[in-house]
Design an enzyme around this catalytic site. Structure first.
Site, PDB file in Angstrom:
ATOM      1  N   LYS A 120      46.479  42.568  49.418  1.00  0.00           N
ATOM      2  CA  LYS A 120      45.572  41.829  48.541  1.00  0.00           C
ATOM      3  C   LYS A 120      46.224  40.544  48.035  1.00  0.00           C
ATOM      4  CE  LYS A 120      45.113  42.556  44.192  1.00  0.00           C
ATOM      5  NZ  LYS A 120      44.899  43.145  42.849  1.00  0.00           N
ATOM      6  N   ASP A 138      39.858  43.462  45.595  1.00  0.00           N
ATOM      7  CA  ASP A 138      40.328  44.132  44.381  1.00  0.00           C
ATOM      8  C   ASP A 138      39.267  45.140  43.955  1.00  0.00           C
ATOM      9  OD1 ASP A 138      38.277  42.570  43.391  1.00  0.00           O
ATOM     10  OD2 ASP A 138      39.462  41.682  41.767  1.00  0.00           O
TER      11      ASP A 138
END
Length: 229
Positions: A120, A138
């Site tokens: 991420k 997320d």
């Protein structure tokens, strides 16, 4: 979600916010890496409060190493898991100096080798710092992708891959920012604010959440009827 609806979905978000940006404050690719690494299990607001003074002092890997871990901890002690995060920041700074001459690499594999940097974080850095069409999944994007039907998946990677496959041009560069902001401020975890959602008619979530006043009226009516809330 049908292809035509996907285009409409993004087009509406783009019209409302043509140039979305990360809410994390940074001054260069290095401070972006640090800010995103610090943001794990923390709010952007909390990270920004801690890093404003930090980045005035240490905005390069060399400066961060010169600052040292104890001083770094003092700067970020209001952020959750700050001890572990401080160790990671010092370690990734050292690796950048040793292996990349202090320059943040424009390469996923190299980024993911940095301590405290996962997929991420790498996706955020590639997108924001280098303009890559990546999707940093997320909790907000994971929720929005599944709830709307735009990209359903049981893992962040599954949602990321589906977003990558489903998102057309010209929306790919800014897509993950639109989705994050939509999840943060409209499609909230506990109570999505469907009554003011720009894409509610395209969304698979049911039943849609009514406006607060109507919700209160429904609750009052249930109590008068003796029904549970």
């Amino acid at each position: 979600m049908k292809k035509a609806d996907v285009v409409d979905f993004y087009a509406r978000l783009a019209e409302a916010d043509p140039h979305p940006e990360t809410e994390l404050e940074f001054v260069n690719p290095y401070t972006l890496v640090v800010a995103v690494a610090l943001s794990a299990q923390a709010t952007d607001i909390g990270v920004n409060k801690a890093t404003r003074a930090l980045f005035r002092t240490a905005d390069t890997p060399q400066a961060m190493l010169a600052l040292g871990i104890d001083a770094l901890k003092e700067h970020i002690k209001t952020i959750g898991l700050y001890n572990t995060k401080a160790k990671n920041v010092i370690a990734l700074s050292q690796m950048l100096v040793d292996e990349h001459d202090g320059v943040v690499p424009n390469d996923r594999a190299a980024l993911e080798r940095l301590p405290g940097v996962g997929r991420k974080t790498a996706n955020v850095v590639l997108n924001v710092a280098f303009g890559a069409e990546t999707f940093a999944v997320d909790t907000h994007i994971f929720r929005v992708g599944n709830r709307t039907g735009l990209a359903r998946g049981t893992t962040p990677l599954a949602v990321e891959l589906k977003l990558d496959a489903a998102t057309p041009q010209p929306f790919r560069l800014h897509a993950h920012h639109w989705l994050i902001l939509h999840g943060r401020y409209v499609c909230k975890a506990r109570t999505p604010e469907c009554w003011r959602c720009l894409v509610a008619d395209l969304c698979a979530f049911k039943p849609k959440t009514p406006p607060p006043k109507l919700t209160a009226k429904i609750g009052a009516a249930k109590k008068m009827a003796g029904a549970p809330d």
